[in-house]
Design a protein around this motif. Structure first.
Motif, PDB file in Angstrom:
ATOM      1  N   LEU A   1      -4.985   3.327   7.399  1.00  0.00           N
ATOM      2  CA  LEU A   1      -5.254   2.476   8.561  1.00  0.00           C
ATOM      3  C   LEU A   1      -6.015   1.222   8.159  1.00  0.00           C
ATOM      4  O   LEU A   1      -5.784   0.135   8.711  1.00  0.00           O
ATOM      5  CB  LEU A   1      -6.042   3.259   9.606  1.00  0.00           C
ATOM      6  N   GLU A   2      -6.920   1.356   7.193  1.00  0.00           N
ATOM      7  CA  GLU A   2      -7.660   0.187   6.717  1.00  0.00           C
ATOM      8  C   GLU A   2      -6.712  -0.792   6.026  1.00  0.00           C
ATOM      9  O   GLU A   2      -6.824  -2.015   6.211  1.00  0.00           O
ATOM     10  CB  GLU A   2      -8.768   0.631   5.770  1.00  0.00           C
ATOM     11  N   ALA A   3      -5.790  -0.276   5.215  1.00  0.00           N
ATOM     12  CA  ALA A   3      -4.826  -1.142   4.539  1.00  0.00           C
ATOM     13  C   ALA A   3      -3.970  -1.892   5.557  1.00  0.00           C
ATOM     14  O   ALA A   3      -3.692  -3.089   5.391  1.00  0.00           O
ATOM     15  CB  ALA A   3      -3.946  -0.320   3.603  1.00  0.00           C
ATOM     16  N   MET A   4      -3.565  -1.209   6.619  1.00  0.00           N
ATOM     17  CA  MET A   4      -2.786  -1.869   7.664  1.00  0.00           C
ATOM     18  C   MET A   4      -3.611  -2.944   8.360  1.00  0.00           C
ATOM     19  O   MET A   4      -3.104  -4.028   8.666  1.00  0.00           O
ATOM     20  CB  MET A   4      -2.283  -0.826   8.655  1.00  0.00           C
ATOM     21  N   HIS A   5      -4.891  -2.667   8.612  1.00  0.00           N
ATOM     22  CA  HIS A   5      -5.764  -3.687   9.194  1.00  0.00           C
ATOM     23  C   HIS A   5      -5.862  -4.918   8.293  1.00  0.00           C
ATOM     24  O   HIS A   5      -5.976  -6.050   8.780  1.00  0.00           O
ATOM     25  CB  HIS A   5      -7.168  -3.118   9.428  1.00  0.00           C
ATOM     26  N   LEU A   6      -5.840  -4.702   6.987  1.00  0.00           N
ATOM     27  CA  LEU A   6      -5.915  -5.819   6.045  1.00  0.00           C
ATOM     28  C   LEU A   6      -4.663  -6.686   6.072  1.00  0.00           C
ATOM     29  O   LEU A   6      -4.692  -7.828   5.608  1.00  0.00           O
ATOM     30  CB  LEU A   6      -6.119  -5.287   4.629  1.00  0.00           C
TER      31      LEU A   6
ATOM     32  N   GLY B   1       3.512  -6.611   6.593  1.00  0.00           N
ATOM     33  CA  GLY B   1       2.072  -6.408   6.671  1.00  0.00           C
ATOM     34  C   GLY B   1       1.470  -6.970   7.944  1.00  0.00           C
ATOM     35  O   GLY B   1       0.546  -6.374   8.522  1.00  0.00           O
ATOM     36  N   ALA B   2       1.975  -8.109   8.402  1.00  0.00           N
ATOM     37  CA  ALA B   2       1.484  -8.681   9.657  1.00  0.00           C
ATOM     38  C   ALA B   2       1.790  -7.752  10.820  1.00  0.00           C
ATOM     39  O   ALA B   2       0.958  -7.557  11.730  1.00  0.00           O
ATOM     40  CB  ALA B   2       2.115 -10.055   9.881  1.00  0.00           C
TER      41      ALA B   2
ATOM     42  N   TYR C   1       0.844  -1.188   0.000  1.00  0.00           N
ATOM     43  CA  TYR C   1       0.000   0.000   0.000  1.00  0.00           C
ATOM     44  C   TYR C   1       0.882   1.242   0.000  1.00  0.00           C
ATOM     45  O   TYR C   1       1.783   1.375   0.848  1.00  0.00           O
ATOM     46  CB  TYR C   1      -0.915   0.030   1.225  1.00  0.00           C
ATOM     47  N   VAL C   2       0.632   2.158  -0.924  1.00  0.00           N
ATOM     48  CA  VAL C   2       1.389   3.411  -1.032  1.00  0.00           C
ATOM     49  C   VAL C   2       0.483   4.566  -0.620  1.00  0.00           C
ATOM     50  O   VAL C   2      -0.643   4.692  -1.110  1.00  0.00           O
ATOM     51  CB  VAL C   2       1.923   3.621  -2.466  1.00  0.00           C
TER      52      VAL C   2
ATOM     53  N   PRO D   1       1.720  -4.125   3.949  1.00  0.00           N
ATOM     54  CA  PRO D   1       2.835  -3.245   4.314  1.00  0.00           C
ATOM     55  C   PRO D   1       2.578  -1.850   3.761  1.00  0.00           C
ATOM     56  O   PRO D   1       1.994  -1.692   2.692  1.00  0.00           O
ATOM     57  CB  PRO D   1       4.042  -3.902   3.632  1.00  0.00           C
ATOM     58  N   ALA D   2       3.013  -0.849   4.513  1.00  0.00           N
ATOM     59  CA  ALA D   2       2.710   0.533   4.143  1.00  0.00           C
ATOM     60  C   ALA D   2       3.968   1.283   3.736  1.00  0.00           C
ATOM     61  O   ALA D   2       5.017   1.156   4.375  1.00  0.00           O
ATOM     62  CB  ALA D   2       2.042   1.253   5.311  1.00  0.00           C
ATOM     63  N   VAL D   3       3.841   2.080   2.682  1.00  0.00           N
ATOM     64  CA  VAL D   3       4.882   3.006   2.241  1.00  0.00           C
ATOM     65  C   VAL D   3       4.231   4.382   2.215  1.00  0.00           C
ATOM     66  O   VAL D   3       3.290   4.607   1.455  1.00  0.00           O
ATOM     67  CB  VAL D   3       5.409   2.612   0.849  1.00  0.00           C
ATOM     68  N   ALA D   4       4.710   5.293   3.068  1.00  0.00           N
ATOM     69  CA  ALA D   4       3.970   6.543   3.262  1.00  0.00           C
ATOM     70  C   ALA D   4       4.906   7.736   3.401  1.00  0.00           C
ATOM     71  O   ALA D   4       5.996   7.641   3.986  1.00  0.00           O
ATOM     72  CB  ALA D   4       3.101   6.448   4.517  1.00  0.00           C
ATOM     73  N   LEU D   5       4.448   8.867   2.858  1.00  0.00           N
ATOM     74  CA  LEU D   5       5.155  10.126   3.095  1.00  0.00           C
ATOM     75  C   LEU D   5       5.121  10.463   4.582  1.00  0.00           C
ATOM     76  O   LEU D   5       4.091  10.308   5.247  1.00  0.00           O
ATOM     77  CB  LEU D   5       4.494  11.266   2.317  1.00  0.00           C
ATOM     78  N   ALA D   6       6.244  10.948   5.096  1.00  0.00           N
ATOM     79  CA  ALA D   6       6.343  11.293   6.515  1.00  0.00           C
ATOM     80  C   ALA D   6       5.765  12.685   6.750  1.00  0.00           C
ATOM     81  O   ALA D   6       6.469  13.642   7.067  1.00  0.00           O
ATOM     82  CB  ALA D   6       7.800  11.231   6.972  1.00  0.00           C
TER      83      ALA D   6
END
Length: 321
Positions: A239-244, A292-293, A225-226, A247-252
């Motif tokens: 947050l929904e993607a993390m619940h699924l 992701g886990a 997830y980006v 793994p998250a890739v996100a701007l700080a």
């Protein structure tokens, strides 16, 4: 408790109406921004009840939840009651300030009869609420369950209205990510991207207005997830993607660094570092699954629905006492 509120933010309201109360949602004809009523693509309980706007004057309620500057005047016009004076009221601030940051006055500033409830500590820090009391209730998510398969070696993005919102939601960054891996973009009005120069149709695949449950299933089939958001409060899609279990890739930016702890993904202000992280997850399915886990575990702990609802019950009881 009978709570009057507007259907403004679908994902947030989905969580809010899971509580033990009766939720009154104004309906206008046609269903415009001031009267959407119940959601059409989210699953809401029967306790979320539509009330025609013209019936609100004779409809009893115990507290009103404001979410936009005009909501207070709507209460006056439709019920004859002044929020914070004639009826207990809170103002939920979903958004980051958009004007003279960090000196932006909040619409509820100077109204001590109201309580401003920020959804992140970042918002509480940056909005100037003056003498109006504030508190923070972080997001809570209806757990969609661990659905991650990562079977499709694509990156997923969720963004609503990406053309109009532009740099705010990092729309300009999408082609750069798509150069490095195929990108699936989900959300409202994403098909408008087809008409934007520089958006390669063979690398960016658009999925508009899927029902929430279907979107969650499709997201979880993507490898990573980006979250390219520059300046929104905290995207619930992250947050929904993390619940699924993604793994998250996100701007700080804003609250993202707190939402994605170490081990749950990669958070950086460097777009180049995010490109590299996205590719690492795309190319290493086991790394993506392990990360992701960890993301799911972190999201359940911090953004669980039970904590969210309990905190809201506490605040609503306090303002109504």
């Amino acid at each position: 408790m009978r709570i009057l509120l507007w259907h403004v933010h679908g994902s947030w309201t989905t969580s809010f109406v899971q509580g033990p109360h009766t939720y009154l949602l104004p309906v206008t004809e046609p269903r415009g921004p001031d009267g959407l009523g119940r959601a059409r693509t989210w699953d809401w309980p029967r306790s979320a009840i539509e009330v025609p706007a013209h019936e609100l004057r004779s409809t009893p309620f115990d507290v009103v939840v404001l979410q936009r500057p005009r909501d207070a005047q709507l209460v006056v016009d439709w019920t004859g009651l002044v929020p914070g004076i004639d009826v207990p009221a809170v103002y939920v601030e979903h958004n980051t300030p958009q004007q003279d940051v960090p000196n932006t006055p909040h619409p509820a500033a100077g109204h001590p009869g109201l309580l401003v409830v920020h959804v992140t500590d970042f918002n509480d820090l940056f909005w100037d609420c003056g003498s109006t009391p504030t508190t923070v209730i972080e997001h809570g998510i209806v757990d969609p369950g661990e659905r991650y398969t990562g079977a499709i070696a694509h990156a997923a993005v969720v963004v609503n209205d990406p053309v109009r919102r532009g740099r705010v939601t990092g729309t300009d960054l999408l082609p750069g990510f798509a150069e490095r891996a195929p990108l699936d973009v989900f959300g409202m009005r994403v098909n408008a991207l087809r008409h934007c120069p520089g958006f390669p149709p063979d690398r960016i695949h658009l999925h508009e207005d899927l029902p929430q449950d279907e979107m969650h299933t499709e997201l979880a089939r993507r490898r990573v997830y980006v979250h390219p958001i520059r300046w929104t409060s905290l995207g619930l899609s992250l947050l929904e993607a993390m619940h699924l279990g993604m793994p998250a890739v996100a701007l700080a930016t804003t609250e993202a660094a707190r939402a994605v702890p170490p081990g749950a993904g990669v958070v950086s202000p460097s777009v180049a570092e995010l490109h590299e992280a996205m590719c690492a997850f795309i190319n290493d399915k086991e790394l993506a699954r392990e990360t992701g886990a960890a993301a799911r575990e972190a999201a359940l702990e911090r953004y669980g629905l039970k904590r969210f609802l309990e905190r809201w019950d506490q605040v609503l009881a306090e303002v109504s006492s």
